[in-house]
Enzyme design. Structure first.
Site, PDB file in Angstrom:
ATOM      1  N   ASN A 327     -11.103  15.452  15.198  1.00 29.29           N
ATOM      2  CA  ASN A 327     -10.704  15.090  14.025  1.00 29.29           C
ATOM      3  C   ASN A 327      -9.882  13.682  13.960  1.00 29.29           C
ATOM      4  O   ASN A 327      -8.935  13.636  13.443  1.00 29.29           O
ATOM      5  CB  ASN A 327      -9.857  16.092  13.160  1.00 29.29           C
ATOM      6  CG  ASN A 327      -9.932  16.215  11.599  1.00 29.29           C
ATOM      7  OD1 ASN A 327     -10.598  14.959  11.176  1.00 29.29           O
ATOM      8  ND2 ASN A 327      -9.283  16.912  10.992  1.00 29.29           N
ATOM      9  N   HIS A 358      -1.170  22.433   7.656  1.00 28.94           N
ATOM     10  CA  HIS A 358      -2.250  23.320   7.634  1.00 28.94           C
ATOM     11  C   HIS A 358      -1.745  24.454   6.907  1.00 28.94           C
ATOM     12  O   HIS A 358      -2.947  25.113   6.323  1.00 28.94           O
ATOM     13  CB  HIS A 358      -2.677  23.469   8.966  1.00 28.94           C
ATOM     14  CG  HIS A 358      -3.582  22.788   9.839  1.00 28.94           C
ATOM     15  ND1 HIS A 358      -3.300  21.567  10.301  1.00 28.94           N
ATOM     16  CD2 HIS A 358      -5.158  22.732   9.703  1.00 28.94           C
ATOM     17  CE1 HIS A 358      -4.344  20.636  10.724  1.00 28.94           C
ATOM     18  NE2 HIS A 358      -5.409  21.484  10.340  1.00 28.94           N
TER      19      HIS A 358
END
Length: 455
Positions: A327, A358
């Site tokens: 990512n 997250h």
């Protein structure tokens, strides 16, 4: 005859399973469905951008309107969770000076996102009810919005973007403020990057929107076709791997080496899913004119990077390199936001913030903190090996062993993060797979002790 009939049955089963998986990726999965539905509008924007009558203001409005429609279609009433902080962020950018804009904008955005994640925790863990799909999509989009908001505020704070603040409050100044706020609001909610895709800086966004260049349909068509073929190939691999995983045991009833195989194959499914989504998101940005070729023509300093480099991720023998390449736009954002501004324990602070970003589920907290320790161990182990291993045969053996260990460590971390709940985390920690991070922890402890003795 019986074998032939059995072969036909197995073939039909595999074919139907592939079709169901294909339907799930492109028609039933909410994010993929709406990303695919946005493709014609991305191509339309890329075409209209070359028309002289399509003004710059109309381009910003087109992207903003598309983002609003896409948010309502994909999230329903939960679109307010994304639109509200975007409005507040634009208000803060237009009213604060460069010195305090990043600190206050960052605090508000992370506070809002944390409240939304706490709502998810309350629904999942306390009420024991699955939240609506629109709420999940809104949370995912909100996390991407946080990247764009903090990237914009950092650019203003560092002087890369000039933002005019203030206003006398009369009608002319209000209209002028709205005119200046339109690019910011369009950047935060433009539809090609609303539901996914690598982080696009405001300078890149502005350069791509305001430039007029002739379309190159052959180049765009070739790039989009290649990405489509990659998605098809990844989907075939995913179907084959899912068949193997579903036929095997789980972490609850596996034994020793069987647990290693279950962990590796399950993590492989997660990685293939990520790769497919990253390619799809990158294709949408490319179709809208925000791809790599656009970045080269706009002369952007940082350049455009897709989120996934499958070759590097699957062949590296260093978990630290995997962390930088996984990512990639998010990794670069975390490095700029946290790592470069941390005076002590920058790796630990970066991964701890990633767990916060997250959502702070138990598996995420454990997984990201474990990842930070593994990265520190990776630095120490490879530094030691570069000094003491000189033979090419031993280096080849060392590289093969560390590659296998890196892949297993990533699989362990991925299962912890994706499992999220405390129950799945306890099953993982009590399995045979915990020996792999344990080995790196012991090696890190021994190498740190050795370094202290030498000092």
């Amino acid at each position: 005859m019986a074998r032939r009939a059995q072969g036909r049955t197995l073939g039909r089963t595999a074919c139907s399973r592939f079709m169901m998986d294909w339907l799930w990726i492109f028609f039933l999965h909410p994010v993929s469905f709406y990303q695919g539905a946005a493709f014609p509008f991305a191509l339309l924007f890329n075409y209209l951008r070359t028309v002289d009558s399509f003004s710059t203001r109309a381009r910003y409005l087109f992207l903003l309107a598309g983002g609003g429609v896409l948010a309502l279609a994909a999230m329903g009433p939960y679109a307010l969770l994304v639109v509200t902080p975007a409005l507040c962020a634009v208000a803060l950018v237009c009213s604060l000076g460069p010195r305090e804009v990043h600190r206050l904008t960052f605090g508000f955005q992370m506070g809002w996102q944390t409240l939304c994640h706490l709502g998810l925790h309350y629904t999942e863990y306390y009420l024991q009810e699955p939240p609506p799909v629109g709420f999940y999509v809104a949370l995912s989009s909100l996390m991407l919005l946080t990247q764009r908001v903090t990237s914009l505020s950092l650019d203003i704070h560092e002087g890369k973007v000039e933002a005019d603040s203030g206003g006398s409050g009369n009608r002319s100044s209000l209209s002028e403020c709205l005119r200046k706020a339109l690019p910011y609001f369009s950047y935060l909610l433009f539809f090609p990057a609303l539901l996914g895709g690598p982080l696009c800086s405001f300078q890149r966004f502005q350069a791509c929107v305001e430039r007029s260049s002739p379309l190159q349909p052959s180049v765009s068509l070739r790039a989009l076709t290649w990405r489509g073929l990659q998605i098809v190939a990844l989907q075939w691999l995913k179907v084959a791997l899912r068949t193997v995983v579903s036929a095997g045991a789980g972490l609850d009833d596996c034994q020793q080496l069987e647990c290693v195989y279950v962990m590796w194959s399950t993590a492989g499914l997660f990685k293939l899913t990520y790769y497919s989504h990253w390619i799809l998101d990158d294709s949408l940005l490319h179709a809208a004119g925000f791809g790599s070729e656009a970045g080269q023509r706009s002369g952007e300093e940082e350049g455009y990077i897709p989120d996934g480099d499958m070759w590097t991720l699957e062949t590296t023998h260093r978990i630290s390199l995997f962390a930088r390449q996984w990512n990639r736009s998010t990794a670069r954002w975390l490095r700029r936001l946290i790592f470069q501004n941390s005076r002590r324990w920058p790796v630990l602070q970066t991964f701890a913030f990633s767990a916060w970003w997250h959502g702070l589920h138990p598996g995420q907290v454990f997984g990201f903190l474990c990842w930070s320790v593994m990265v520190e161990a990776d630095y120490a182990i490879h530094t030691f090996a570069s000094v003491w291993i000189s033979s090419w045969s031993l280096r080849l053996l060392y590289r093969a062993l560390t590659w296998a260990h890196t892949q297993l460590l990533i699989a362990y971390i991925m299962l912890a993060v994706e499992g999220r709940s405390l129950a799945s985390l306890s099953r993982l920690c009590c399995s045979y797979n915990s020996i792999f991070p344990g080995v790196y922890c012991v090696l890190l402890f021994l190498l740190v002790k050795r370094k202290q003795k030498r000092n």
